[in-house]
Design an enzyme around this catalytic site. Structure first.
Site, PDB file in Angstrom:
ATOM      1  N   ASP A 139       0.808  -1.216   0.000  1.00  0.00           N
ATOM      2  CA  ASP A 139       0.000   0.000   0.000  1.00  0.00           C
ATOM      3  C   ASP A 139       0.849   1.277   0.000  1.00  0.00           C
ATOM      4  O   ASP A 139       2.062   1.232   0.199  1.00  0.00           O
ATOM      5  CB  ASP A 139      -0.967   0.003   1.194  1.00  0.00           C
ATOM      6  N   ASN A 182      -7.420  -2.803  14.465  1.00  0.00           N
ATOM      7  CA  ASN A 182      -8.829  -2.974  14.092  1.00  0.00           C
ATOM      8  C   ASN A 182      -9.025  -4.157  13.139  1.00  0.00           C
ATOM      9  O   ASN A 182     -10.102  -4.348  12.603  1.00  0.00           O
ATOM     10  CB  ASN A 182      -9.366  -1.685  13.446  1.00  0.00           C
ATOM     11  N   HIS A 236      -7.402  -4.662  10.234  1.00  0.00           N
ATOM     12  CA  HIS A 236      -7.145  -4.449   8.796  1.00  0.00           C
ATOM     13  C   HIS A 236      -5.899  -5.214   8.350  1.00  0.00           C
ATOM     14  O   HIS A 236      -4.988  -5.459   9.136  1.00  0.00           O
ATOM     15  CB  HIS A 236      -7.078  -2.957   8.432  1.00  0.00           C
ATOM     16  N   GLU A 292      -9.865  -2.002   5.284  1.00  0.00           N
ATOM     17  CA  GLU A 292     -10.425  -1.620   6.577  1.00  0.00           C
ATOM     18  C   GLU A 292     -11.734  -2.364   6.846  1.00  0.00           C
ATOM     19  O   GLU A 292     -12.441  -2.750   5.904  1.00  0.00           O
ATOM     20  CB  GLU A 292     -10.697  -0.110   6.576  1.00  0.00           C
TER      21      GLU A 292
END
Ligand code: F6R
Length: 242
Positions: A68, A137, A139, A144
């Site tokens: 990314d 979280n 991801h 996400e």
């Protein structure tokens, strides 16, 4: 099948991850590596640099693809993942720059760039080994949590949790880009082998959920259980709830 490897501490985790990468290159000198940024793989990259300097690893035929990049940051921006990867790894080893691929943060046309990135991965023969970190979280890459996930490389709004977690690298939270370009779940799953690294107490709950929860896009890491060759490397703290 999920293979879990427990290590004593961050140093051991980094050595073990570097062992896996070194073995992959020894078995296939022209292998294709998928790489991650963030704090977790820094120790692994340092190990790779040390081993390169000792003449133990030759990266001259290796191809790399990063997961990314922040959208809106140029490659020479100090917070870009492009800059990070060259500082933390590429400029210290002998991987040819033309074999290094990182999504470009300022594409003229985002759709075209994402399709191009997918195509270059295919043209390189696909990823042999994908290194992943994990968000608090859940991801992976910047996929996400949400009601659905996109499959290929795409532009994604970053969640508030991710912006907060990544603000530690910026002067202020306002400076954290709000969007990123990330490989999609399909892109990641096409890797022949996935090795996920998790270090520290803040990752413990998510490692437990990855293993125990039902598969859901609300916790993208749970999808990894569907991959046929997944290794999870944890240090004592990240593995403390499993
Ligand atoms: C980085 C990436 C992210 C990180 C994750 C964990 O390229 O794709 O998914 O792996 O946010 O980051 P750290 O290692 O900083 O805890």
């Amino acid at each position: 099948m999920v293979n879990i490897i427990r290590t004593e501490n961050y140093q051991e985790l980094s050595k073990h991850a570097a062992d896996i990468i070194q073995a992959t290159i020894e078995n296939k000198p022209d292998c294709v590596l998928g790489l991650a940024t963030g704090g977790t793989p820094i120790g692994t990259y340092q190990q790779l640099i040390d081993r390169f300097r000792e003449g133990k690893i030759d990266f001259s035929k290796v191809t790399t693809f990063n997961l990314d990049e922040y959208y809106g940051l140029s490659s020479d921006h100090e917070q870009s993942y492009h800059f990070f990867m060259f500082e933390q790894l590429f400029r210290h080893i002998n991987v040819p720059p033309e074999r290094v691929h990182i999504p470009f943060g300022l594409p003229e046309d985002i759709e075209t760039h994402c399709q191009y990135y997918e195509q270059v991965i295919q043209d390189a023969g696909g990823i042999d080994l994908q290194i992943l970190g994990i968000g608090e979280n859940g991801h992976i890459g910047f996929n996400e949590p949400g009601p659905s996930l996109q499959t290929g490389t795409h532009l994604v709004p970053l969640s508030q949790e991710t912006i907060r977690a990544n603000s530690r690298y910026f002067a202020s939270i306002q400076e954290v880009p709000k969007k990123a370009i990330t490989m999609g779940i399909r892109t990641i799953f096409q890797a022949r082998r996935i090795v996920l690294l998790a270090s520290g107490a803040n990752k413990a709950a998510m490692i437990r959920r990855l293993l125990d929860d039902n598969i859901t896009t609300e916790v993208p890491a749970t999808l990894l259980k569907l991959h046929p060759d997944l290794t999870i490397l944890v240090d004592q703290e990240a593995g403390s709830e499993i």
